[in-house]
Every structure is written in structure tokens, then in C-alpha cells.
Write a protein that holds these residues in place. Structure first.
Motif, PDB file in Angstrom:
ATOM      1  N   ARG A  68       5.714 -30.725  49.054  1.00 37.53           N
ATOM      2  CA  ARG A  68       6.118 -31.499  47.875  1.00 37.53           C
ATOM      3  C   ARG A  68       4.877 -31.693  47.004  1.00 37.53           C
ATOM      4  O   ARG A  68       3.873 -32.225  47.458  1.00 37.53           O
ATOM      5  CB  ARG A  68       6.681 -32.840  48.281  1.00 37.53           C
ATOM      6  N   VAL A  69       4.971 -31.263  45.764  1.00 36.80           N
ATOM      7  CA  VAL A  69       3.846 -31.365  44.841  1.00 36.80           C
ATOM      8  C   VAL A  69       3.694 -32.823  44.413  1.00 36.80           C
ATOM      9  O   VAL A  69       4.639 -33.441  43.933  1.00 36.80           O
ATOM     10  CB  VAL A  69       4.034 -30.447  43.619  1.00 36.80           C
ATOM     11  N   ARG A  70       2.484 -33.360  44.596  1.00 39.78           N
ATOM     12  CA  ARG A  70       2.185 -34.748  44.233  1.00 39.78           C
ATOM     13  C   ARG A  70       1.347 -34.843  42.962  1.00 39.78           C
ATOM     14  O   ARG A  70       1.499 -35.778  42.191  1.00 39.78           O
ATOM     15  CB  ARG A  70       1.457 -35.455  45.380  1.00 39.78           C
ATOM     16  N   ARG A  71       0.443 -33.882  42.780  1.00 41.39           N
ATOM     17  CA  ARG A  71      -0.423 -33.859  41.609  1.00 41.39           C
ATOM     18  C   ARG A  71      -0.672 -32.396  41.240  1.00 41.39           C
ATOM     19  O   ARG A  71      -0.623 -31.533  42.110  1.00 41.39           O
ATOM     20  CB  ARG A  71      -1.770 -34.546  41.897  1.00 41.39           C
ATOM     21  N   LEU A  72      -0.953 -32.158  39.969  1.00 45.57           N
ATOM     22  CA  LEU A  72      -1.240 -30.796  39.545  1.00 45.57           C
ATOM     23  C   LEU A  72      -2.129 -30.794  38.325  1.00 45.57           C
ATOM     24  O   LEU A  72      -2.260 -31.810  37.634  1.00 45.57           O
ATOM     25  CB  LEU A  72       0.038 -30.000  39.287  1.00 45.57           C
ATOM     26  N   ALA A  73      -2.740 -29.658  38.094  1.00 49.00           N
ATOM     27  CA  ALA A  73      -3.544 -29.420  36.897  1.00 49.00           C
ATOM     28  C   ALA A  73      -3.514 -27.928  36.635  1.00 49.00           C
ATOM     29  O   ALA A  73      -3.406 -27.129  37.570  1.00 49.00           O
ATOM     30  CB  ALA A  73      -4.984 -29.899  37.106  1.00 49.00           C
ATOM     31  N   SER A  74      -3.579 -27.560  35.350  1.00 49.60           N
ATOM     32  CA  SER A  74      -3.613 -26.142  35.003  1.00 49.60           C
ATOM     33  C   SER A  74      -4.416 -25.941  33.732  1.00 49.60           C
ATOM     34  O   SER A  74      -4.590 -26.868  32.948  1.00 49.60           O
ATOM     35  CB  SER A  74      -2.197 -25.574  34.843  1.00 49.60           C
ATOM     36  N   ARG A  75      -4.906 -24.701  33.560  1.00 48.76           N
ATOM     37  CA  ARG A  75      -5.654 -24.305  32.375  1.00 48.76           C
ATOM     38  C   ARG A  75      -4.722 -23.597  31.406  1.00 48.76           C
ATOM     39  O   ARG A  75      -3.771 -22.943  31.819  1.00 48.76           O
ATOM     40  CB  ARG A  75      -6.777 -23.327  32.750  1.00 48.76           C
ATOM     41  N   GLU A  76      -5.031 -23.680  30.142  1.00 47.87           N
ATOM     42  CA  GLU A  76      -4.253 -22.965  29.124  1.00 47.87           C
ATOM     43  C   GLU A  76      -4.789 -21.558  28.894  1.00 47.87           C
ATOM     44  O   GLU A  76      -4.107 -20.718  28.329  1.00 47.87           O
ATOM     45  CB  GLU A  76      -4.265 -23.746  27.807  1.00 47.87           C
ATOM     46  N   ASP A  77      -6.027 -21.293  29.336  1.00 49.09           N
ATOM     47  CA  ASP A  77      -6.644 -19.993  29.103  1.00 49.09           C
ATOM     48  C   ASP A  77      -6.767 -19.231  30.415  1.00 49.09           C
ATOM     49  O   ASP A  77      -6.588 -19.794  31.488  1.00 49.09           O
ATOM     50  CB  ASP A  77      -8.034 -20.159  28.480  1.00 49.09           C
ATOM     51  N   GLY A  78      -7.073 -17.959  30.325  1.00 43.89           N
ATOM     52  CA  GLY A  78      -7.318 -17.146  31.515  1.00 43.89           C
ATOM     53  C   GLY A  78      -6.125 -16.323  31.940  1.00 43.89           C
ATOM     54  O   GLY A  78      -4.984 -16.650  31.647  1.00 43.89           O
ATOM     55  N   ALA A  79      -6.426 -15.253  32.639  1.00 46.00           N
ATOM     56  CA  ALA A  79      -5.404 -14.352  33.174  1.00 46.00           C
ATOM     57  C   ALA A  79      -5.347 -14.511  34.691  1.00 46.00           C
ATOM     58  O   ALA A  79      -6.325 -14.905  35.315  1.00 46.00           O
ATOM     59  CB  ALA A  79      -5.751 -12.904  32.815  1.00 46.00           C
ATOM     60  N   PRO A  80      -4.201 -14.185  35.300  1.00 48.82           N
ATOM     61  CA  PRO A  80      -4.064 -14.330  36.753  1.00 48.82           C
ATOM     62  C   PRO A  80      -4.657 -13.161  37.520  1.00 48.82           C
ATOM     63  O   PRO A  80      -4.750 -12.043  37.004  1.00 48.82           O
ATOM     64  CB  PRO A  80      -2.546 -14.355  36.950  1.00 48.82           C
ATOM     65  N   LEU A  81      -5.047 -13.426  38.758  1.00 48.21           N
ATOM     66  CA  LEU A  81      -5.400 -12.365  39.692  1.00 48.21           C
ATOM     67  C   LEU A  81      -4.092 -11.903  40.324  1.00 48.21           C
ATOM     68  O   LEU A  81      -3.331 -12.725  40.847  1.00 48.21           O
ATOM     69  CB  LEU A  81      -6.366 -12.885  40.764  1.00 48.21           C
ATOM     70  N   LEU A  82      -3.810 -10.615  40.248  1.00 45.28           N
ATOM     71  CA  LEU A  82      -2.545 -10.063  40.735  1.00 45.28           C
ATOM     72  C   LEU A  82      -2.772  -9.097  41.892  1.00 45.28           C
ATOM     73  O   LEU A  82      -3.851  -8.520  42.033  1.00 45.28           O
ATOM     74  CB  LEU A  82      -1.821  -9.324  39.606  1.00 45.28           C
ATOM     75  N   TYR A  83      -1.714  -8.892  42.665  1.00 46.35           N
ATOM     76  CA  TYR A  83      -1.725  -7.953  43.780  1.00 46.35           C
ATOM     77  C   TYR A  83      -0.517  -7.043  43.630  1.00 46.35           C
ATOM     78  O   TYR A  83       0.620  -7.517  43.427  1.00 46.35           O
ATOM     79  CB  TYR A  83      -1.656  -8.727  45.101  1.00 46.35           C
ATOM     80  N   PHE A  84      -0.743  -5.719  43.713  1.00 42.81           N
ATOM     81  CA  PHE A  84       0.330  -4.743  43.515  1.00 42.81           C
ATOM     82  C   PHE A  84       0.004  -3.482  44.299  1.00 42.81           C
ATOM     83  O   PHE A  84      -1.097  -2.946  44.184  1.00 42.81           O
ATOM     84  CB  PHE A  84       0.467  -4.433  42.018  1.00 42.81           C
ATOM     85  N   ARG A  85       0.948  -3.022  45.111  1.00 40.33           N
ATOM     86  CA  ARG A  85       0.802  -1.799  45.904  1.00 40.33           C
ATOM     87  C   ARG A  85      -0.502  -1.755  46.702  1.00 40.33           C
ATOM     88  O   ARG A  85      -1.203  -0.754  46.736  1.00 40.33           O
ATOM     89  CB  ARG A  85       0.947  -0.564  45.033  1.00 40.33           C
ATOM     90  N   GLY A  86      -0.814  -2.887  47.335  1.00 45.78           N
ATOM     91  CA  GLY A  86      -1.949  -2.924  48.235  1.00 45.78           C
ATOM     92  C   GLY A  86      -3.306  -3.116  47.595  1.00 45.78           C
ATOM     93  O   GLY A  86      -4.321  -2.954  48.257  1.00 45.78           O
ATOM     94  N   GLY A  87      -3.330  -3.445  46.293  1.00 45.83           N
ATOM     95  CA  GLY A  87      -4.615  -3.647  45.633  1.00 45.83           C
ATOM     96  C   GLY A  87      -4.526  -4.644  44.496  1.00 45.83           C
ATOM     97  O   GLY A  87      -3.425  -5.055  44.096  1.00 45.83           O
ATOM     98  N   TYR A  88      -5.666  -5.022  43.984  1.00 49.28           N
ATOM     99  CA  TYR A  88      -5.712  -5.957  42.858  1.00 49.28           C
ATOM    100  C   TYR A  88      -5.252  -5.258  41.599  1.00 49.28           C
ATOM    101  O   TYR A  88      -5.450  -4.057  41.423  1.00 49.28           O
ATOM    102  CB  TYR A  88      -7.111  -6.512  42.672  1.00 49.28           C
ATOM    103  N   ALA A  89      -4.634  -6.019  40.699  1.00 48.87           N
ATOM    104  CA  ALA A  89      -4.116  -5.465  39.455  1.00 48.87           C
ATOM    105  C   ALA A  89      -4.388  -6.457  38.326  1.00 48.87           C
ATOM    106  O   ALA A  89      -4.667  -7.630  38.572  1.00 48.87           O
ATOM    107  CB  ALA A  89      -2.615  -5.193  39.570  1.00 48.87           C
ATOM    108  N   GLN A  90      -4.320  -5.949  37.104  1.00 47.36           N
ATOM    109  CA  GLN A  90      -4.526  -6.772  35.908  1.00 47.36           C
ATOM    110  C   GLN A  90      -3.312  -6.627  35.000  1.00 47.36           C
ATOM    111  O   GLN A  90      -2.620  -5.602  35.029  1.00 47.36           O
ATOM    112  CB  GLN A  90      -5.773  -6.283  35.142  1.00 47.36           C
ATOM    113  N   ILE A  91      -3.099  -7.633  34.186  1.00 44.57           N
ATOM    114  CA  ILE A  91      -2.069  -7.536  33.157  1.00 44.57           C
ATOM    115  C   ILE A  91      -2.633  -6.651  32.053  1.00 44.57           C
ATOM    116  O   ILE A  91      -3.760  -6.857  31.604  1.00 44.57           O
ATOM    117  CB  ILE A  91      -1.700  -8.927  32.588  1.00 44.57           C
ATOM    118  N   ALA A  92      -1.857  -5.647  31.641  1.00 43.78           N
ATOM    119  CA  ALA A  92      -2.334  -4.708  30.607  1.00 43.78           C
ATOM    120  C   ALA A  92      -2.283  -5.352  29.246  1.00 43.78           C
ATOM    121  O   ALA A  92      -1.488  -6.176  28.948  1.00 43.78           O
ATOM    122  CB  ALA A  92      -1.489  -3.441  30.622  1.00 43.78           C
TER     123      ALA A  92
END
Length: 163
Positions: A139-163
Motif C-alpha cells: 500500500r503506497v503511503r507516500r510518493l514523489a516524482s520528477r517531471e523531467d527525465g527518461a525511464p530506464l527500460l528493459y527489452f529482449r534481455g537488455g537495456y533500451a531507450q525511448i526513441a
């Protein structure tokens, strides 16, 4: 009655790898107060009301006992520039995972990794059977997030980036 042939484990893993996921490091405290962290890509939201999330943890993971006993945990959603943290917390060896890692304590004392896209501070609600994994519901009690930045992704066994 006909039986279905068993799935080839490699083919199953390959098919699942076609689903791109974000990467998070889940952190908690062991019963002795030591920090514990593990990289996961099996994380998702479950419910908005109440605010619930889940992640899956292998029963053979070195951190399994700590997460099974801990009353709280933090989901640290990694940014694209945090690939090193992902690798660091995915190793089986627990020694030196925390050496040089910038952290701050959450309200419950659980370490929060600096520089993440978002953090969700959770109380553990349930541990559910998930075959060779356990599903940890929080159960989420507190949270914080940034408005900037891209996520670290995983795809087909490796790291990926949003194009």
C-alpha cells in the motif's frame, strides 16, 4: 482428455522479453537494520483506491528473507542514466551493493535512492504465492516524482531507450 505439451522455458522467456518494462530497485531494511535492495522489472500498479502496487521476487533471491519479514519497502523507479544502479542491485552477491550509493531515508527509515524518476514508499500488505516467485503487494503511503527525465527500460534481455 488431451494434455498440453509443456512449454519450452527458453521460448517462454523469449516471448516475455518482448514486453518492454521499466526497471525499479526495491529497497527495505533487514531485521538487523541493514539496507537491502533488489532490481526488478516485474513491478506494476494494482489499484488506485486503495493505492496498491506489486512486485515479484524470486524465492531463491538472497534478499527474499528480508523482504518477507520487512513491514515496509520503497519502489525506486530508475531513470535512463541509472543503468549502473540496476546492474549493481541485480547481482546475487549482496556485499558492496551500497558502497558509494547516494541515499536518503524515507519516513519509515528505508533507504531511498537519489536521482530516481519516482519513489513510492509502501507498507507491505500481503505476500502471495506466485510459483517460483512471491508477489509482494504494498500500500503506497507516500510518493514523489520528477517531471523531467527518461525511464530506464528493459527489452529482449537488455537495456533500451525511448526513441
Amino acid at each position: 482428455m488431451t494434455s498440453t505439451p509443456p512449454l519450452d522455458p527458453r521460448a517462454f522467456r523469449s516471448a516475455l522479453g518482448c514486453f518492454a518494462t521499466g526497471i525499479a530497485v526495491i529497497t527495505t531494511l533487514a531485521p538487523d537494520g541493514a539496507p537491502v535492495g533488489v532490481t526488478v522489472n516485474s513491478f506494476s500498479s494494482v489499484s488506485l483506491d486503495p493505492p496498491l502496487v506489486q512486485f515479484c521476487l524470486g524465492r531463491t533471491a538472497a534478499s527474499f528473507a528480508a523482504f518477507s519479514a520487512a513491514p515496509s519497502f520503497v519502489v525506486n523507479i530508475l531513470a535512463a542514466d541509472q543503468e549502473e544502479l540496476s546492474g549493481r542491485f541485480s547481482r546475487r552477491d549482496l556485499d558492496d551493493r551500497w558502497s558509494g550509493v547516494a541515499v536518503e531515508p524515507s519516513a519509515s527509515g528505508v533507504p531511498v535512492l537519489s536521482g530516481c524518476l519516482a519513489r513510492l514508499e509502501c507498507d507491505r500488505e500481503h505476500l502471495l504465492d506466485g510459483g517460483d516467485h512471491v508477489i509482494v503487494l504494498g500500500r503506497v503511503r507516500r510518493l514523489a516524482s520528477r517531471e523531467d527525465g527518461a525511464p530506464l527500460l528493459y527489452f529482449r534481455g537488455g537495456y533500451a531507450q525511448i526513441a
